[in-house]
Write a protein that holds these residues in place. Sequence first.
Motif, PDB file in Angstrom:
ATOM      1  N   GLY A 174       7.858   2.974  -5.644  1.00 39.07           N
ATOM      2  CA  GLY A 174       8.563   2.659  -6.628  1.00 39.07           C
ATOM      3  C   GLY A 174      10.097   2.345  -6.699  1.00 39.07           C
ATOM      4  N   ILE A 175      10.572   2.068  -5.652  1.00 42.03           N
ATOM      5  CA  ILE A 175      11.952   1.584  -4.949  1.00 42.03           C
ATOM      6  C   ILE A 175      12.318   0.354  -5.409  1.00 42.03           C
ATOM      7  CG2 ILE A 175      13.587   1.678  -3.340  1.00 42.03           C
ATOM      8  CD1 ILE A 175      12.305   4.015  -1.870  1.00 42.03           C
ATOM      9  N   VAL A 176      11.391  -0.368  -4.868  1.00 41.40           N
ATOM     10  CA  VAL A 176      11.604  -2.107  -5.293  1.00 41.40           C
ATOM     11  C   VAL A 176      10.244  -2.418  -6.041  1.00 41.40           C
ATOM     12  CG1 VAL A 176      13.525  -2.226  -3.958  1.00 41.40           C
ATOM     13  CG2 VAL A 176      11.084  -2.944  -2.973  1.00 41.40           C
ATOM     14  N   ASP A 177      10.522  -3.463  -6.741  1.00 37.49           N
ATOM     15  CA  ASP A 177       9.130  -4.000  -7.338  1.00 37.49           C
ATOM     16  C   ASP A 177       8.844  -5.179  -6.420  1.00 37.49           C
ATOM     17  OD1 ASP A 177      10.234  -6.656  -8.203  1.00 37.49           O
ATOM     18  OD2 ASP A 177      11.763  -5.321  -9.150  1.00 37.49           O
ATOM     19  N   PRO A 178       7.556  -5.728  -6.422  1.00 32.26           N
ATOM     20  CA  PRO A 178       6.921  -6.700  -5.617  1.00 32.26           C
ATOM     21  C   PRO A 178       7.849  -8.029  -5.590  1.00 32.26           C
ATOM     22  CG  PRO A 178       5.095  -5.605  -6.873  1.00 32.26           C
ATOM     23  CD  PRO A 178       6.285  -5.270  -7.519  1.00 32.26           C
TER      24      PRO A 178
ATOM     25  N   SER B 148       0.871  -1.075   0.103  1.00 33.46           N
ATOM     26  CA  SER B 148       0.028  -0.169  -0.046  1.00 33.46           C
ATOM     27  C   SER B 148       0.787   1.485   0.104  1.00 33.46           C
ATOM     28  CB  SER B 148      -0.952  -0.094   1.294  1.00 33.46           C
ATOM     29  OG  SER B 148      -0.278  -0.094   2.438  1.00 33.46           O
ATOM     30  N   VAL B 149       2.124   0.916  -0.103  1.00 35.88           N
ATOM     31  CA  VAL B 149       2.832   2.398   0.000  1.00 35.88           C
ATOM     32  C   VAL B 149       2.509   3.281  -1.274  1.00 35.88           C
ATOM     33  CG1 VAL B 149       4.910   1.143   0.827  1.00 35.88           C
ATOM     34  CG2 VAL B 149       4.683   1.209  -1.494  1.00 35.88           C
ATOM     35  N   ALA B 150       2.519   4.551  -1.128  1.00 34.45           N
ATOM     36  CA  ALA B 150       2.269   5.637  -2.074  1.00 34.45           C
ATOM     37  C   ALA B 150       3.175   6.961  -1.823  1.00 34.45           C
ATOM     38  CB  ALA B 150       0.851   5.911  -1.913  1.00 34.45           C
ATOM     39  N   GLY B 151       4.000   6.923  -0.837  1.00 37.55           N
ATOM     40  CA  GLY B 151       4.811   8.388  -0.817  1.00 37.55           C
ATOM     41  C   GLY B 151       6.041   8.008  -0.976  1.00 37.55           C
TER      42      GLY B 151
ATOM     43  N   ARG C  77      21.874  -1.614  -5.219  1.00 38.89           N
ATOM     44  CA  ARG C  77      22.426  -0.789  -6.142  1.00 38.89           C
ATOM     45  C   ARG C  77      21.262   0.001  -6.968  1.00 38.89           C
ATOM     46  NH1 ARG C  77      27.178  -3.621  -5.870  1.00 38.89           N
ATOM     47  NH2 ARG C  77      26.602  -4.771  -7.776  1.00 38.89           N
ATOM     48  N   THR C  78      20.429  -0.799  -7.496  1.00 43.39           N
ATOM     49  CA  THR C  78      19.192  -0.862  -8.300  1.00 43.39           C
ATOM     50  C   THR C  78      18.403   0.080  -7.729  1.00 43.39           C
ATOM     51  OG1 THR C  78      19.735  -2.523  -9.613  1.00 43.39           O
ATOM     52  CG2 THR C  78      17.516  -1.745  -9.990  1.00 43.39           C
ATOM     53  N   ALA C  79      17.833  -0.341  -6.462  1.00 41.61           N
ATOM     54  CA  ALA C  79      16.783   0.274  -5.827  1.00 41.61           C
ATOM     55  C   ALA C  79      17.553   1.583  -5.427  1.00 41.61           C
ATOM     56  CB  ALA C  79      16.685  -0.507  -4.381  1.00 41.61           C
ATOM     57  N   LEU C  80      18.759   1.934  -4.896  1.00 41.96           N
ATOM     58  CA  LEU C  80      19.156   2.990  -4.650  1.00 41.96           C
ATOM     59  C   LEU C  80      19.267   4.028  -5.732  1.00 41.96           C
ATOM     60  CD1 LEU C  80      20.567   5.010  -2.328  1.00 41.96           C
ATOM     61  CD2 LEU C  80      22.917   4.124  -3.478  1.00 41.96           C
ATOM     62  N   SER C  81      19.298   3.772  -7.112  1.00 37.26           N
ATOM     63  CA  SER C  81      19.409   4.455  -8.221  1.00 37.26           C
ATOM     64  C   SER C  81      17.866   4.919  -8.395  1.00 37.26           C
ATOM     65  CB  SER C  81      19.836   3.767  -9.451  1.00 37.26           C
ATOM     66  OG  SER C  81      21.192   3.471  -9.206  1.00 37.26           O
ATOM     67  N   ALA C  82      17.046   4.085  -8.095  1.00 35.90           N
ATOM     68  CA  ALA C  82      15.572   4.333  -8.161  1.00 35.90           C
ATOM     69  C   ALA C  82      15.181   5.492  -7.453  1.00 35.90           C
ATOM     70  CB  ALA C  82      14.728   3.301  -8.241  1.00 35.90           C
TER      71      ALA C  82
ATOM     72  N   ALA D 279      17.135   7.490  -5.517  1.00 34.74           N
ATOM     73  CA  ALA D 279      17.802   8.857  -5.932  1.00 34.74           C
ATOM     74  C   ALA D 279      17.326   9.733  -6.911  1.00 34.74           C
ATOM     75  CB  ALA D 279      19.378   8.500  -6.164  1.00 34.74           C
ATOM     76  N   GLU D 280      16.970   8.920  -8.118  1.00 33.96           N
ATOM     77  CA  GLU D 280      16.601   9.653  -9.305  1.00 33.96           C
ATOM     78  C   GLU D 280      15.330  10.259  -9.271  1.00 33.96           C
ATOM     79  OE1 GLU D 280      16.370   6.639 -12.309  1.00 33.96           O
ATOM     80  OE2 GLU D 280      18.629   6.417 -12.551  1.00 33.96           O
ATOM     81  N   ARG D 281      14.483   9.735  -8.228  1.00 31.87           N
ATOM     82  CA  ARG D 281      13.096  10.291  -8.025  1.00 31.87           C
ATOM     83  C   ARG D 281      13.289  11.747  -7.327  1.00 31.87           C
ATOM     84  NH1 ARG D 281       8.912   6.908  -4.621  1.00 31.87           N
ATOM     85  NH2 ARG D 281      10.229   7.855  -3.254  1.00 31.87           N
ATOM     86  N   SER D 282      13.912  11.275  -5.947  1.00 31.69           N
ATOM     87  CA  SER D 282      14.186  12.217  -5.320  1.00 31.69           C
ATOM     88  C   SER D 282      15.079  13.609  -5.842  1.00 31.69           C
ATOM     89  CB  SER D 282      15.014  11.952  -3.978  1.00 31.69           C
ATOM     90  OG  SER D 282      15.146  12.965  -2.980  1.00 31.69           O
TER      91      SER D 282
END
Length: 382
Positions: free
Chosen positions: A249-253, A242-245, A360-365, A367-370
């Motif tokens: 989008g950091i990691v996929d299910p 239920s994350v929406a904040g 590393r992939t999750a951190l990139s996602a 960082a890019e959004r922020s």
Amino acid sequence: MSGEPMKSAETTGATEPAETAGHELGRLRRRRRIRLAAGLTAGAAVLAGGLFWLSGGLQSWLHDRALDSACEGTLAADSVRELVGGAEVTAEARTGRDFWQCRVSEADEEDEEDGRVDLRVTVSDARDHFAALEAAATDAPLGHGWTGGFAFDPDRERRGEATVGVLLDCGGAQGGGRVAEARARIDRADFGRPEARTELTAVLIRTATAYARKEGCTVAEGEPVRKVDTSVNAWDYKPFTSVAGSCSGIVDPRTAARWGVRTAVETAPGPKPVEGCTLGGLRGAPLYTFTASYGPALEWNARNRLEELADRRTGDAPDGRYVLWADCRGAADRAAYVVAPAGGGLGRASGLALDHQGLRTALSAFAERSAKTHGCTLTATD
């Protein structure tokens, strides 16, 4: 001759002076009553003025009037009045080597009725090494076009303590800006009330922007903040699905399931000096923490440690900690994005079975959004 007796001249002449004397006497009495009433009114006014003076009313009035010109005329006096709930207060400005501060406090420390009032608005140059901003990923974002966060724990007993911080850009130049913070300890206030949080935010923004403009900073202003949430805590976790904040989008299910992620602690999206997301297991047990720190919110010693972390050899880090950097305009200047697994430390291996490429992939996602929200550009990595 008529039988009607004639009135003598002596009788008629004696009556007129008597009537005139009676009229004059009545006029004098009326004048005495008017003078007496005027005297009583004047006396009542003097007495009321004396009572006003003796009761401290004049001093209270003077203190209230002084707020409008306090702190070099920059203090948001109307918002302060609302915030202190009628308490009698005074204000003064202080200037240090690396900061300017407007402090509002109770006028009489011995007056228990007003209670404690300690409100401090501090403004510093964002480029100064000593400029610091106490901020956390759990702070509620201000939104409305402001890069700021509000810190108030709704579960704490002291309802009158809160902190709010904001980064102010001066014309958009890199490193050009101010960092401002308001710290409040007000016995009469309850920051569990949305109105109190809004008033404290207004005190900070209006006072800080007025002072910044006075110092030649062309502040890029947002809109008036009409609603501010409270901070989140470690036990304010929610199902990961239920994350929406800030965790969205950091990691996929599929990756989350492989990592054992079931819950998340996040705040509403929005630019803040410190942003973050904690991914957890069952009952909110923390597993992985993602943090973004902008400008003065990243203390210099911490920045140096992270730069050493970035200088490590490429490949998998035993502690699972990775960092990315971004260049920003305005007060944010530079930003650091970090992922840290639970149970470990800098240079110390975590007890988790780490998916290094996934981290590393999750951190990139993250960082890019922020970075996009703040208008920053990620620094290329080797």
